[in-house]
Enzyme design. Structure first.
Site, PDB file in Angstrom:
ATOM      1  N   ASP A  16      42.263  46.855  33.819  1.00 18.03           N
ATOM      2  CA  ASP A  16      43.378  47.460  34.533  1.00 18.03           C
ATOM      3  C   ASP A  16      44.052  46.361  35.354  1.00 18.03           C
ATOM      4  O   ASP A  16      43.491  45.291  35.556  1.00 18.03           O
ATOM      5  CB  ASP A  16      42.864  48.582  35.453  1.00 18.03           C
ATOM      6  CG  ASP A  16      43.988  49.224  36.241  1.00 18.03           C
ATOM      7  OD1 ASP A  16      44.988  49.625  35.617  1.00 18.03           O
ATOM      8  OD2 ASP A  16      43.905  49.304  37.480  1.00 18.03           O
ATOM      9  N   SER A  17      45.225  46.687  35.864  1.00 13.98           N
ATOM     10  CA  SER A  17      45.922  45.747  36.739  1.00 13.98           C
ATOM     11  C   SER A  17      45.142  45.516  38.044  1.00 13.98           C
ATOM     12  O   SER A  17      45.386  44.536  38.734  1.00 13.98           O
ATOM     13  CB  SER A  17      47.307  46.298  37.072  1.00 13.98           C
ATOM     14  OG  SER A  17      47.177  47.599  37.608  1.00 13.98           O
ATOM     15  N   GLY A  49      53.031  47.722  37.606  1.00 12.81           N
ATOM     16  CA  GLY A  49      54.000  48.811  37.443  1.00 12.81           C
ATOM     17  C   GLY A  49      55.468  48.446  37.592  1.00 12.81           C
ATOM     18  O   GLY A  49      56.305  48.945  36.851  1.00 12.81           O
ATOM     19  N   CYS A  79      44.925  50.851  32.189  1.00  9.11           N
ATOM     20  CA  CYS A  79      46.230  50.770  32.855  1.00  9.11           C
ATOM     21  C   CYS A  79      47.313  51.452  32.009  1.00  9.11           C
ATOM     22  O   CYS A  79      47.532  51.086  30.847  1.00  9.11           O
ATOM     23  CB  CYS A  79      46.591  49.300  33.074  1.00  9.11           C
ATOM     24  SG  CYS A  79      48.116  49.073  33.955  1.00  9.11           S
ATOM     25  N   ASN A  80      47.982  52.427  32.598  1.00  7.03           N
ATOM     26  CA  ASN A  80      49.056  53.118  31.875  1.00  7.03           C
ATOM     27  C   ASN A  80      50.198  52.166  31.546  1.00  7.03           C
ATOM     28  O   ASN A  80      50.790  52.249  30.477  1.00  7.03           O
ATOM     29  CB  ASN A  80      49.607  54.263  32.722  1.00  7.03           C
ATOM     30  CG  ASN A  80      48.662  55.445  32.792  1.00  7.03           C
ATOM     31  OD1 ASN A  80      48.876  56.453  32.143  1.00  7.03           O
ATOM     32  ND2 ASN A  80      47.594  55.322  33.562  1.00  7.03           N
ATOM     33  N   GLU A 158      45.684  53.507  47.482  1.00  8.70           N
ATOM     34  CA  GLU A 158      44.855  52.353  47.866  1.00  8.70           C
ATOM     35  C   GLU A 158      44.575  52.348  49.367  1.00  8.70           C
ATOM     36  O   GLU A 158      43.546  51.875  49.815  1.00  8.70           O
ATOM     37  CB  GLU A 158      45.528  51.046  47.436  1.00  8.70           C
ATOM     38  CG  GLU A 158      45.612  50.961  45.940  1.00  8.70           C
ATOM     39  CD  GLU A 158      45.656  49.555  45.373  1.00  8.70           C
ATOM     40  OE1 GLU A 158      45.631  48.592  46.154  1.00  8.70           O
ATOM     41  OE2 GLU A 158      45.729  49.455  44.141  1.00  8.70           O
ATOM     42  N   CYS A 190      49.303  57.476  35.576  1.00 18.23           N
ATOM     43  CA  CYS A 190      49.027  56.250  36.322  1.00 18.23           C
ATOM     44  C   CYS A 190      47.591  56.356  36.843  1.00 18.23           C
ATOM     45  O   CYS A 190      47.170  57.442  37.261  1.00 18.23           O
ATOM     46  CB  CYS A 190      50.008  56.107  37.485  1.00 18.23           C
ATOM     47  SG  CYS A 190      49.635  54.727  38.582  1.00 18.23           S
ATOM     48  N   THR A 191      46.908  55.233  36.789  1.00 17.25           N
ATOM     49  CA  THR A 191      45.486  55.227  37.155  1.00 17.25           C
ATOM     50  C   THR A 191      45.198  55.776  38.550  1.00 17.25           C
ATOM     51  O   THR A 191      44.137  56.333  38.788  1.00 17.25           O
ATOM     52  CB  THR A 191      44.959  53.781  37.108  1.00 17.25           C
ATOM     53  OG1 THR A 191      45.877  52.951  37.827  1.00 17.25           O
ATOM     54  CG2 THR A 191      44.792  53.291  35.696  1.00 17.25           C
TER      55      THR A 191
HETATM   56  N1  DGL Z   1      47.276  50.605  36.869  1.00 13.59           N
HETATM   57  C1  DGL Z   1      48.688  50.874  36.952  1.00 13.59           C
HETATM   58  C2  DGL Z   1      49.052  51.974  35.959  1.00 13.59           C
HETATM   59  O1  DGL Z   1      48.234  52.803  35.608  1.00 13.59           O
HETATM   60  C3  DGL Z   1      49.103  51.254  38.359  1.00 13.59           C
HETATM   61  C4  DGL Z   1      49.062  50.106  39.351  1.00 13.59           C
HETATM   62  C5  DGL Z   1      50.032  49.001  39.029  1.00 13.59           C
HETATM   63  O2  DGL Z   1      51.252  49.189  39.190  1.00 13.59           O
HETATM   64  O3  DGL Z   1      49.573  47.956  38.601  1.00 13.59           O
HETATM   65  O4  DGL Z   1      50.152  52.021  35.501  1.00 13.59           O
END
Ligand code: DGL
Length: 280
Positions: A16-17, A49, A79-80, A158, A190-191
């Site tokens: 994930d990010s 994102g 990560c979406n 967060e 989104c996560t």
């Molecule tokens: N993990 C990102 C997502 O699911 C959300 C956080 C980001 O913007 O990196 O899209």
């Protein structure tokens, strides 16, 4: 690096990010309690994102290359944003089965909707990519899709502002246009959003079913493991390893809220020299 004997014992790689993908790990450990997992969160370069698809694709390539060094048997793109704009990049590099969160989320939403009106919330890049809308139309052409980017949900989750009036106000503001569309199903695309589920549920109103794409993904991972005969049948306690690209302290602290359990040691690794890869 862990060297595993049987293929089934090898870990599932999840990336994930940053921290948000831990909600997907939570869903995975619930559904597949025997699986070993290696998680990478790119905390040095989060958020993905608001970034362009080109940059997200470069990061995703580096992220998955790190996981492949751990001999993972499958890659889950938690990560979406990456799933929306870079799944093909991950598939090309991985050489093992890859599961993203978009298709499972879309399948789950199509199953849920009765009035065929589905809402999607996610990051700016996920929403602009229209990846969920395309996936839904690929399954059911008659489903209407309404999307809304909700970027402030990420820092609020967060910050741990779960039961907080600011979060409730932001949720109302973001989701009001979707209430006018009379959606009956809403994808948490989104996560971070499952952490804010209560505020989102309250703002969107009763009668709208929420689809957690992380939970839908865990189901798909289970199906894929079975299809490829990769299920870990060992009764040993699974090994969960966590890696990040920036200081681990905050990750461990906030992450336990996302993961729903304690995390153990989190290791920091350099990713592309710890910096941003040059754009070509
Ligand atoms: N993990 C990102 C997502 O699911 C959300 C956080 C980001 O913007 O990196 O899209």
């Amino acid at each position: 690096m862990k060297t595993a004997g049987k293929k089934e014992d090898q870990p599932i790689g999840v990336f994930d990010s940053g921290i948000g993908g831990l909600t997907v790990v939570r869903a995975l450990t619930k559904r597949l309690p025997h699986e070993n997992i290696v998680y990478f969160g790119d905390t040095a370069r989060v958020p993905y994102g608001p970034k362009s698809p080109q940059v997200v694709r470069e990061y995703a390539a580096q992220d998955v290359a790190f996981l492949m060094g751990h001999r993972v048997k499958m890659v889950v793109v938690a990560c979406n944003t990456v799933s929306a704009v870079a799944l093909d990049v991950v598939q090309k590099i991985a050489g093992v089965p890859v599961v993203g969160v978009i298709q499972p989320g879309a399948v789950a939403a199509v199953k849920e909707t009765t009035r065929k009106r589905v809402g999607i919330i996610g990051t700016l890049t996920t929403v602009s990519s229209q990846a969920y809308a395309h996936a839904i139309r690929g399954i059911a052409r008659d489903v209407q899709v309404f999307s809304r980017a909700c970027p402030l949900f990420v820092p609020l989750a967060e910050e741990g502002w779960i039961d907080h009036q600011v979060t409730r106000m932001v949720a109302k503001e973001y989701l009001f246009p979707l209430t006018l569309e009379k959606i009956d199903t809403l994808i948490l695309g989104c996560t971070h959003y499952p952490v804010l589920r209560d505020a989102i549920e309250a703002a969107i109103g009763p009668g709208v079913r929420l689809v957690d794409s992380g939970e839908a993904t865990a189901l798909e991972v289970e199906r894929m493991l079975q299809t490829h005969a990769l299920c870990n049948s060992s009764a040993d306690r699974p090994n969960l390893q966590f890696f990040v690209s920036d200081i681990p302290a905050k990750f461990a602290e906030v992450g336990e809220r996302f993961l729903g359990q304690t995390m153990g040691r989190v290791k920091r690794i350099p990713i592309e020299g710890g910096g941003v890869a040059p754009l070509r």
